[in-house]
Design a protein around this motif. Structure first.
Motif, mmCIF file in Angstrom:
data_model
loop_
_atom_site.group_PDB
_atom_site.id
_atom_site.type_symbol
_atom_site.label_atom_id
_atom_site.label_comp_id
_atom_site.label_asym_id
_atom_site.label_seq_id
_atom_site.Cartn_x
_atom_site.Cartn_y
_atom_site.Cartn_z
ATOM 1 N N PHE A 1 -5.952 1.581 8.380
ATOM 2 C CA PHE A 1 -6.508 2.099 7.111
ATOM 3 C C PHE A 1 -5.822 1.362 5.957
ATOM 4 N N SER B 1 -7.009 -2.074 5.271
ATOM 5 C CA SER B 1 -8.466 -2.157 5.017
ATOM 6 C C SER B 1 -9.221 -2.754 6.196
ATOM 7 N N MET C 1 -13.827 -2.103 8.940
ATOM 8 C CA MET C 1 -15.132 -1.918 8.295
ATOM 9 C C MET C 1 -15.649 -3.188 7.621
HETATM 10 N N1 PFF Z 1 -6.449 -0.007 2.215
HETATM 11 C C1 PFF Z 1 -6.792 1.009 1.255
HETATM 12 C C2 PFF Z 1 -5.588 1.894 1.028
HETATM 13 O O1 PFF Z 1 -4.562 1.747 1.699
HETATM 14 O O2 PFF Z 1 -5.668 2.761 0.157
HETATM 15 C C3 PFF Z 1 -7.966 1.825 1.695
HETATM 16 C C4 PFF Z 1 -9.148 1.003 2.087
HETATM 17 C C5 PFF Z 1 -9.703 0.110 1.179
HETATM 18 C C6 PFF Z 1 -9.678 1.106 3.355
HETATM 19 C C7 PFF Z 1 -10.760 -0.706 1.552
HETATM 20 C C8 PFF Z 1 -10.732 0.315 3.744
HETATM 21 C C9 PFF Z 1 -11.246 -0.592 2.830
HETATM 22 F F1 PFF Z 1 -12.243 -1.349 3.172
#
Ligand code: PFF
Length: 464
Positions: free
Chosen positions: A231, A234, A237
Motif C-alpha cells: 500500500f 502504491s 493497482m
Molecule cells: N502510497 C500511498 C500512501 O502511502 O499513502 C497510497 C496509494 C497511492 C496507494 C497511490 C496506491 C496508489 F496507487
C-alpha cells in the motif's frame, strides 16, 4: 490526431513523481499507528524485509510492464497478454487497477481534505484554542466528520487540487507538482526530526523503533507488514506501472525502483521518530484510528514551545504528501480514458475527476451525516459505513489480489528474455540483480502475498 504521449523530463522527474505517489497518508498516518500497535522494533525490521523482498520486486515488475508497452494498465496488460495462455482474461487485471484507483481516490481524498481543514485551523489559531480545552479536540473531530457539507467541501477542494495537477500533463502537471512539493516535504520533515532530537521522548522513540524484541512479534504483525509494504509503495493497482510508461528507455529501472522504495521508507521512519518523540515526551496514548493525526498530535503540539508553527508545518506536510498520492490515483483512471477511449487529457481529467468526486460524496456522507450510508455494513459491523467498507475492500482485496497477479504475470507469463530485455535498457550491467529479481518475483512475492490472501480468507485476519 492523438496528442503525443507524455514523458518525464528525466530520471529525477520519474523518481520524484513516483516517490510522491508512494509517500502519503500511508507513511504519515498508518505506518506510525501500526508500528505502535505492533510494539515497534521487530515489526519495523520485518517491514524493512517486506519492502526489500516483496515491495521492490513488484515495483520493478510494474515499471517493466509500463515502460515496455508505453501504455497504462489496461492497454499494457492487454498488449502483453495477447496470444498467450489466458490471453484476454488478463486484461481484467488492468481493469482491476483502474477500479482500485477510482475507489481508493474516492475515500482517500476525504481524509486528505481533513488535512486542508487542519492546516487552516492551525494557521488561524483555532486549533490551539481547541487544544487548550480538555476533550475539545475529540469532540470537534467527531462533529466535523459527521458534518456532511464540511466533508463534501473538503473533498471537493482536494479533488480540485488533484485535477489541477493531472490536467496539465505528465511533465507540466504531475512532475512539476512533485518537483516543488517533494523537496519541501523532505525539508519540513527533516526540520521536525531535528527538533524531535531535542525533546525528552527522543531516546525512548529511537529505542522503541530500533530495538527489536521478537517475543512480541505475531503472525498477524508479519502479514500486516507485508500488506502495508505495498500500500505504501502504491503497488498492486498499476499506479507505478502508469508512471513507468512515461519513463525513457535510457534510464535504469532497478535504480529508480530502489530509490523510490528507499525514499518512501526513510520518510516513514522519520515520521515515526518525529511523532513518537513528541508523544512519548508527554506519555500520550496512541489509538487505532484517524485519532493519531487529528486528535492525539494536536494535543501534544501545543504543549511544545513553538507549537503553532509545528502544527502548521505538520499539516502542510501531510497535505503535500496526500496531494502527490491523489494525483497518481487520478492519473491511473484518466490515463485509461486517454489511452483506451482516446479522450484528450483535459476531457479525461475533468470527467474522471468529477465522476470520482460525485461518487466520493457518498463516502463523505457515510461518516455520520446520513444514517443509511453510515450504517451500511455488507461486510460486517467492523466496517460500518461506505467509507470503511470501501477502504477494507481496496486494502485487503483489490491491492493484494492485483499485486499477486502482477507478480505472476510478470514472473511466469512473460518470458525471462522479455523481462531481461526491458530491465537491461538503461542499466545493461544489472544481470545479477535481474537474476535475484526473477527469483523474488516468481517465488517470494507470490508466496508472501498469497499468504496474506489466505490469512484473510481462512484465518479472518484484517490489515486496515
Ligand atoms: N502510497 C500511498 C500512501 O502511502 O499513502 C497510497 C496509494 C497511492 C496507494 C497511490 C496506491 C496508489 F496507487
Amino acid at each position: 490526431m492523438a496528442a503525443p504521449r507524455g514523458q518525464w523530463s528525466g530520471k529525477l522527474g520519474f523518481i520524484l513523481a513516483a516517490a510522491g505517489s508512494a509517500v502519503g497518508l500511508g507513511n504519515l498516518w498508518k505506518f506510525p499507528y501500526i508500528t505502535y500497535e505492533n510494539h515497534g522494533g521487530a515489526f519495523v525490521l520485518v517491514y524493512l524485509g517486506a519492502i526489500a523482498l516483496v515491495g521492490i520486486p513488484i515495483m520493478l515488475a510494474e515499471i517493466i510492464l509500463g515502460r515496455r508497452t508505453q501504455l497504462s494498465p489496461v492497454g499494457a496488460i492487454r498488449k502483453l497478454a495477447a496470444g498467450r495462455a489466458g490471453g484476454s482474461a488478463w486484461t481484467g487485471l488492468g481493469f482491476l487497477g483502474v477500479a482500485s484507483g477510482f475507489v481508493i481516490l474516492s475515500y482517500y481524498s476525504i481524509v486528505a481534505g481533513w488535512t486542508l481543514r487542519y492546516t487552516w485551523m492551525a494557521l488561524g489559531g483555532q486549533l490551539e484554542a481547541l487544544a487548550a480545552e480538555p476533550g475539545a479536540l475529540g469532540t470537534f473531530f467527531g462533529g466535523y466528520v459527521a458534518d456532511g457539507s464540511q466533508q463534501i467541501l473538503g473533498n471537493g477542494a482536494f479533488m480540485l487540487l488533484t485535477i489541477g495537477g493531472v490536467y496539465f500533463g505528465v511533465k507540466s502537471g504531475i512532475e512539476r507538482v512533485a518537483r516543488v512539493l517533494m523537496p519541501l516535504l523532505v525539508l519540513i520533515l527533516l526540520a521536525m526530526a531535528v527538533y524531535a532530537t531535542t525533546t525528552a521522548g527522543f531516546g525512548k522513540a529511537v529505542t522503541f523503533l530500533f530495538r527489536p524484541s521478537f517475543g512480541e512479534l505475531t503472525t498477524h504483525a508479519v502479514l500486516e507488514a507485508v500488506g502495508h509494504a505495498f500500500f505504501t509503495l502504491s503497488l498492486g493497482m498499476g499506479a507505478i506501472l502508469t508512471y513507468g510508461s512515461y519513463m525513457g528507455k535510457n534510464e535504469s529501472v532497478p535504480l529508480a525502483g530502489i530509490a523510490i522504495a528507499v525514499i518512501d521508507t526513510i520518510i516513514a521512519i522519520l515520521a515515526c521518530i518525529v511523532m513518537f518523540s513528541i508523544i512519548f515526551t508527554f506519555d500520550m496514548d496512541v489509538t487505532k484510528s484517524a485519532g493519531i493525526l487529528f486528535t492525539t498530535l494536536p494535543a501534544v503540539f501545543y504543549q511544545l514551545s513553538g507549537g503553532g508553527l509545528i502544527a502548521s508545518a505538520f499539516y502542510i506536510l501531510v497535505a503535500f504528501a496526500a496531494l502527490t498520492s491523489t494525483i497518481s490515483l487520478l492519473e491511473v483512471v484518466s490515463s485509461y480514458a486517454i489511452d483506451e477511449l482516446k479522450w484528450t487529457r483535459h476531457q479525461a481529467t475533468l470527467t474522471m475527476g468529477l465522476a470520482i468526486f460525485l461518487f466520493g460524496i457518498l463516502n463523505a456522507l457515510s461518516l455520520g451525516a446520513v444514517s443509511g450510508i453510515s450504517n451500511f455494513s455488507p461486510l460486517g459491523s467492523a466496517h460500518a459505513g461506505l467509507f470503511n467498507t470501501l477502504d477494507y475492500l481496496a486494502s485487503n482485496w483489490m491491492l493484494p489480489v492485483g499485486g499477486l497477479l502482477i507478480a505472476i504475470f510478470t514472473g511466469w507469463f512473460l518470458s525471462p528474455k522479455e523481462t531481461w530485455d526491458e530491465m537491461r535498457q538503461g542499466s545493461p550491467g544489472c544481470r545479477s540483480l535481474y537474476d535475484g529479481w526473477l527469483v523474488l518475483i516468481r517465488f517470494a512475492a507470490p508466496i508472501a502475498v498469497g499468504a496474506i490472501i489466505f490469512s484473510i480468507i481462512f484465518l479472518g485476519m484484517e490489515y486496515q
